[in-house]
Design an enzyme around this catalytic site. Structure first.
Site, PDB file in Angstrom:
ATOM      1  N   HIS A  13      22.878 106.526  83.514  1.00 55.06           N
ATOM      2  CA  HIS A  13      24.099 107.279  83.182  1.00 55.06           C
ATOM      3  C   HIS A  13      23.713 108.702  82.766  1.00 55.06           C
ATOM      4  O   HIS A  13      22.685 108.907  82.117  1.00 55.06           O
ATOM      5  CB  HIS A  13      24.859 106.571  82.049  1.00 55.06           C
TER       6      HIS A  13
ATOM      7  N   GLU B 292      29.132 109.758  89.589  1.00 55.29           N
ATOM      8  CA  GLU B 292      29.820 110.339  88.437  1.00 55.29           C
ATOM      9  C   GLU B 292      29.429 111.808  88.282  1.00 55.29           C
ATOM     10  O   GLU B 292      28.416 112.118  87.635  1.00 55.29           O
ATOM     11  CB  GLU B 292      29.424 109.600  87.156  1.00 55.29           C
TER      12      GLU B 292
END
Ligand code: PGA
Length: 255
Positions: free
Chosen positions: A98, A168
């Site tokens: 992430h 993302e």
């Protein structure tokens, strides 16, 4: 042929503050998620809350994931959680790479080690990739390609069914964009790009599912999935509000 379920992931990040709030959010999500046939809901709470949630919930329409994992299974690694610990606890998924972890000095080499180790332990990996900003020359395409291929270095073809790619873009995360997601047309362009890289690399028919994350909410969920052509969404901020997250689940279930 049975339609593939859409994947909707709740990434709670470092929230909420208390067990009591966990129960409120989770029971709200459960009420909706456990009825839906076309959506696989995956809840990723902070480590400290996972065990209790896994023990208390048995239905298969909600699975659990962790937001991180270490790359080793044994040894003197103070403060770390291993892939085997998660797997043995009943956690099925793990988010790796992430951008908020990459910002804490996690590079593609470490991400790659974590992916291999997690897959070896039988976890399903949600690999996050995404550029910090966009430029007029399209340099972000090269950045994404390198991030993807370096992260997957040495990951074998036969593991691809346990891999999800979450695109993302950092600039579109709710904290950076004032809750404005990327346009679905641009998401579509990136899904094609990712599929092409994976196809060139692996030459297999069954590709990992591709998800989008970045300010996903009930207003844009349908457009992102249908026109962005993704298999699901990774939802941060809106996943802490059971009502909003439930709306996303219900909308996606009907698609
Ligand atoms: P956001 O976060 O939905 O709050 O933008 C998504 C993520 O960081 O996974």
């Amino acid at each position: 042929m049975q339609k593939d379920k859409k994947i909707i992931i709740a990434n709670w990040k470092m929230n909420p503050d208390s067990e009591k709030e966990v129960q409120v959010i989770f029971s709200g999500i459960k009420k909706i998620a456990s009825k839906l046939l076309n959506v696989q809901t995956i809840v990723c709470p902070p480590f400290i809350y996972i065990a209790k949630l896994v023990d208390s919930h048995k239905g298969h329409r909600i699975a659990f994931g962790s937001q991180n994992v270490f790359s080793e299974n044994k040894g003197a690694f103070t403060g770390m959680i291993s892939p085997n610990m998660l797997k043995n606890k009943g956690v099925e998924y793990v988010i790796i790479g992430h951008s908020e972890r990459r910002a804490l000095c996690e590079d593609n080499i470490l991400v790659n080690k974590k992916i291999k180790s997690a897959i070896k332990s039988g976890l399903k990996v949600i690999l996050c990739i995404g550029e910090k900003e966009r430029d007029d020359h399209g340099h972000y395409f090269n950045f994404l390609k390198k991030q993807l291929l370096d992260s997957l270095e040495g990951v074998p073809k036969n593991s691809l069914h346990n891999l999800f790619i979450a695109y993302e873009p950092i600039w579109a995360l709710s904290g950076n964009s004032g809750n404005k997601s990327m346009s679905s047309a641009d998401v579509h362009e990136i899904t094609i790009f990712i599929k092409k890289i994976l196809h060139d690399q692996y030459r297999v028919k069954v590709m990992p599912k591709i998800l989008y994350g970045g300010s996903a909410n009930p207003k844009n969920a349908e457009d992102l999935i249908l026109n962005g052509n993704v298999d699901g969404l990774l939802v941060g901020k809106a996943s802490l509000d059971a009502k909003k997250f439930g709306e996303i689940l219900s909308i996606v279930n009907k698609l």
